[in-house]
Design a protein around this motif. Structure first.
Motif, PDB file in Angstrom:
ATOM      1  N   PHE A  99      38.674  38.355  34.643  1.00 18.83           N
ATOM      2  CA  PHE A  99      39.980  37.937  34.208  1.00 18.83           C
ATOM      3  C   PHE A  99      39.684  37.770  32.698  1.00 18.83           C
ATOM      4  O   PHE A  99      38.865  37.509  32.070  1.00 18.83           O
ATOM      5  CB  PHE A  99      40.387  36.702  34.697  1.00 18.83           C
ATOM      6  CG  PHE A  99      40.846  36.904  35.978  1.00 18.83           C
ATOM      7  CD1 PHE A  99      41.984  37.143  36.534  1.00 18.83           C
ATOM      8  CD2 PHE A  99      40.150  36.104  37.313  1.00 18.83           C
ATOM      9  CE1 PHE A  99      42.505  37.378  37.737  1.00 18.83           C
ATOM     10  CE2 PHE A  99      40.498  36.186  38.570  1.00 18.83           C
ATOM     11  CZ  PHE A  99      41.701  36.718  38.936  1.00 18.83           C
ATOM     12  N   SER A 151      43.904  40.905  34.418  1.00 17.23           N
ATOM     13  CA  SER A 151      42.693  41.219  35.010  1.00 17.23           C
ATOM     14  C   SER A 151      42.071  42.341  34.202  1.00 17.23           C
ATOM     15  O   SER A 151      42.618  43.264  33.469  1.00 17.23           O
ATOM     16  CB  SER A 151      42.971  42.011  36.532  1.00 17.23           C
ATOM     17  OG  SER A 151      44.029  42.973  36.447  1.00 17.23           O
ATOM     18  N   THR A 178      42.604  45.053  40.668  1.00 16.50           N
ATOM     19  CA  THR A 178      43.661  43.928  40.915  1.00 16.50           C
ATOM     20  C   THR A 178      44.554  43.885  39.563  1.00 16.50           C
ATOM     21  O   THR A 178      44.148  44.053  38.561  1.00 16.50           O
ATOM     22  CB  THR A 178      42.880  42.526  40.948  1.00 16.50           C
ATOM     23  OG1 THR A 178      42.111  42.604  39.555  1.00 16.50           O
ATOM     24  CG2 THR A 178      42.068  42.522  42.192  1.00 16.50           C
TER      25      THR A 178
END
Length: 664
Positions: free
Chosen positions: A253, A267, A272
């Motif tokens: 992240f 991300s 993701t």
């Protein structure tokens, strides 16, 4: 950050203090800025623990080595100050050789033997033992700009690869051992203000004066002559609308800080897709309501506003085509009665308006003030008189709240973390001539045995018999009236691994409802000492990234719970798992994982919750308004018509009952 990001602590702005750089040493937080001081913060009292002056006035950067034994700061006059931070201390250790020009960024290598600094047109490598520069790498302009580049940011990888970002928009890769340039990429059109790498050091994140965040991947290049690695453009994220000045990468992240004040979460991989923003909101509660006089207190960073809510017209109903909402016209529009600024524009830590509307209390870092508030309807302006003759124990606080009858005022001491209770002796100006102080200290609750960290949330039951405090150490402590006189510690709820984000007590039942950062919601009976309702379902989309910030309980229907995040309000209904729902309008969620009961009763079973209603909200409006069912029963009035500071919103609640004239 382990679950949904939630605001845990706020270090208020202090006069003369600026923050240009920060660093973590384990759980110790250091900062420095334009005042030329390195400050270690006490994270419980949120005040400076240690201060150390530096040589070179203004500090632009700091870094801490991986062993957490040394802290280096770079100053405006070209000095590098080295501090010893081992053994829980902050001591001056060494001064490096002075260089020409300011030092804007610095970073240790993996061995902590070398320190790399960036300034105007130069990157230097320093030996930390001798304080001498061992290598110097010049950064010149490009074909469009012949001026020297300013090195705004740099990162040092574990293999001593140095990556710099400069004012020309270039990201340059250097071999630290050979002090030679290996790659250069034109990333932005102008300043590259922040760089970050992931734990595996195979992703490079760059950002600056453009809102886009660019990600480069370390790629193996094979050719006939040789095989080597190069940084190749991999991905691009856009989270902010303004310049990005800070980046951190952790666990796939990216956390970004922008000039707009938002904390961004995105991300680092293509698998993701995460794109969240968390606003620079004040620590709740920021709204206090007087249901008796229909007053609402709004807290801003350094001033307060008191508004009187509008009143609806009689028999004013309009039903739309789908017959789901009713709009109520306003006979009187909301009116701002008072705007109160703090002395010296100091940041306001907490504030409260008494339920009867007679008292206003707020606290800053160094002072707490109590005011008597009087409304003169049609007879002149409102009166706000400061009370000066107050008990000695009435000092700066982190939380202030009144009981529902406005006869008790509770404070949480900023220095000792103790809960102090004061009796409000008189609320009538005609009777209170000033000979007696309006407050009388009656009790002190020592929280040290049951809470080991600062109090995060504080709530009092409507009957005044229970006090509940949630701390930053994940503990929830409950005190109750003992023999009708003083408060005695009742219990500590089982400690949960996620942070507590919201608390509420039922109006008629001794039951506590709590919400946590991972989406867990439970209800606990304080008399039977058992869990009566528990659920871990995510009732709204993306609730894993947005925690519950407020809980409001229906005073006449204990089966209904109203909750809010920063952008969504939703209504939950409690039910027994074996009960079949016959209402097609109710969207039942699957049964969630339940807490283990500490004690069970034979006539009660643990309930779960289902989503009954959900409504999207505007962040700026929903942040200001706190649901208070003493004023409006949203299950009788299907629509609430709100006008606040010129912003008009129509909020259909979709209640099941129609609004009768009596309800209106």
């Amino acid at each position: 950050m382990a679950h949904a990001p939630c605001l845990e602590r706020v270090i208020p702005e202090t006069p003369g203090n600026s923050v240009e750089c920060m660093g973590w040493c384990g759980k110790r937080l250091f900062s420095s800025g334009l005042n030329g001081e390195v400050i270690e913060w006490n994270l419980q009292t949120l005040q400076p623990r240690v201060r150390q002056h530096v040589t070179g006035n203004t500090v632009w950067c700091l870094d801490i080595n991986r062993e957490c034994t040394e802290l280096a700061v770079g100053t405006d006059e070209g000095y590098i100050n080295l501090f010893d931070i081992s053994d829980d201390q902050l001591l001056y250790k060494r001064l490096f050789d002075k260089q020409e020009g300011r030092i804007l960024c610095c970073s240790y290598d993996a061995t902590s033997e070398f320190l790399v600094t960036g300034s105007v047109g130069v990157v230097r490598i320093w030996n930390c033992r001798t304080g001498h520069a061992v290598n110097k790498m010049n950064i010149g302009g490009n074909k469009y700009n012949k001026a020297e580049a300013i090195v705004w940011s740099l990162k040092v990888l574990s293999d001593f690869t140095i990556i710099t970002g400069d004012s020309l928009g270039n990201v340059t890769v250097w071999d630290g051992r050979m002090a030679s340039q290996t790659e250069i990429h034109q990333v932005l059109k102008a300043d590259v203000l922040a760089l970050a790498v992931n734990e595996d050091e195979d992703k490079l994140i760059c950002a600056g004066v453009e809102p886009n965040i660019r990600i480069y991947a370390k790629t193996l290049i094979k050719s006939k002559e040789a095989t080597y690695y190069r940084w190749v453009k991999f991905l691009q994220r856009r989270v902010h609308d303004h310049d990005v000045k800070a980046l951190v990468c952790a666990k796939n992240f990216i956390y970004s800080g922008s000039v707009d004040g938002y904390l961004g979460l995105s991300s680092v991989t293509k698998t993701t897709l995460t794109n969240e923003k968390y606003g620079p909101f004040l620590k709740p509660p920021c709204v206090s309501v007087s249901s008796t006089l229909r007053l609402i207190l709004l807290r801003y960073p350094n001033y307060l506003e008191i508004w009187r809510l509008g009143s609806p017209k009689k028999n004013s109903e309009f039903q739309d085509s789908n017959q789901r909402c009713q709009l109520l016209g306003l006979d009187k529009t909301p009116e701002k009665l008072v705007e109160l600024k703090s002395k010296g524009e100091d940041p306001i830590v907490c504030s409260v308006l008494s339920p009867n509307g007679n008292w206003l209390c707020y606290s800053t870092l160094g002072a707490i003030r109590l005011f008597r508030f009087t409304i003169n309807d049609g007879k002149g302006p409102c009166k706000l008189r400061r009370i000066r003759d107050l008990p000695q124990k009435f000092g700066p606080s982190t939380h202030v709240c009144f009981t529902n009858d406005s006869k008790r005022l509770l404070l949480v001491s900023r220095t000792t973390n103790q809960i102090m209770i004061f009796a409000v002796l008189d609320g009538d100006d005609e009777l209170n001539t000033g000979s007696l102080p309006p407050l009388d200290f009656i009790e002190l609750i020592d929280t040290a045995k049951h809470i080991k960290d600062s109090i995060k949330l504080l709530t009092v039951s409507m009957c005044g018999s229970y006090i509940v405090a949630a701390a930053n150490d994940r503990s929830i402590a409950v005190w109750s009236i003992y023999e009708g006189k003083h408060f005695k510690h009742l219990l500590n709820l089982p400690r949960y691994n996620a942070a507590t984000t919201a608390l509420a007590l039922h109006a008629e039942l001794p039951r506590l409802v709590a919400a946590f950062a991972d989406g867990k919601i439970f209800e606990y009976d304080l008399e039977e000492m058992c869990f009566t309702c528990s659920d871990v379902n995510h009732f709204v989309k993306q609730s894993e990234h947005a925690c519950i910030t407020n809980i409001c309980l229906h005073p006449r229907n204990p089966q209904i719970l109203i909750m809010q995040t920063e952008a969504v309000m939703f209504v939950l209904e409690k039910y027994l798992p074996q009960r079949k729902n016959e209402d097609a309008h109710f969207d039942k969620s699957p049964k969630g994982e339940q807490f283990k009961k500490s004690r069970t009763t034979s006539n009660d079973e643990t309930k779960v919750m289902s989503l009954r209603f959900k409504q999207q909200k505007q962040n700026e409006l929903f942040f200001l308004l706190k649901l208070q069912l003493h004023i409006l029963d949203i299950f009788s009035i299907s629509n609430v018509h709100v006008t606040l500071k010129g912003v008009k919103r129509e909020r259909p609640f979709g209640g099941a009952n129609s609004a009768s004239e009596a309800d209106t």
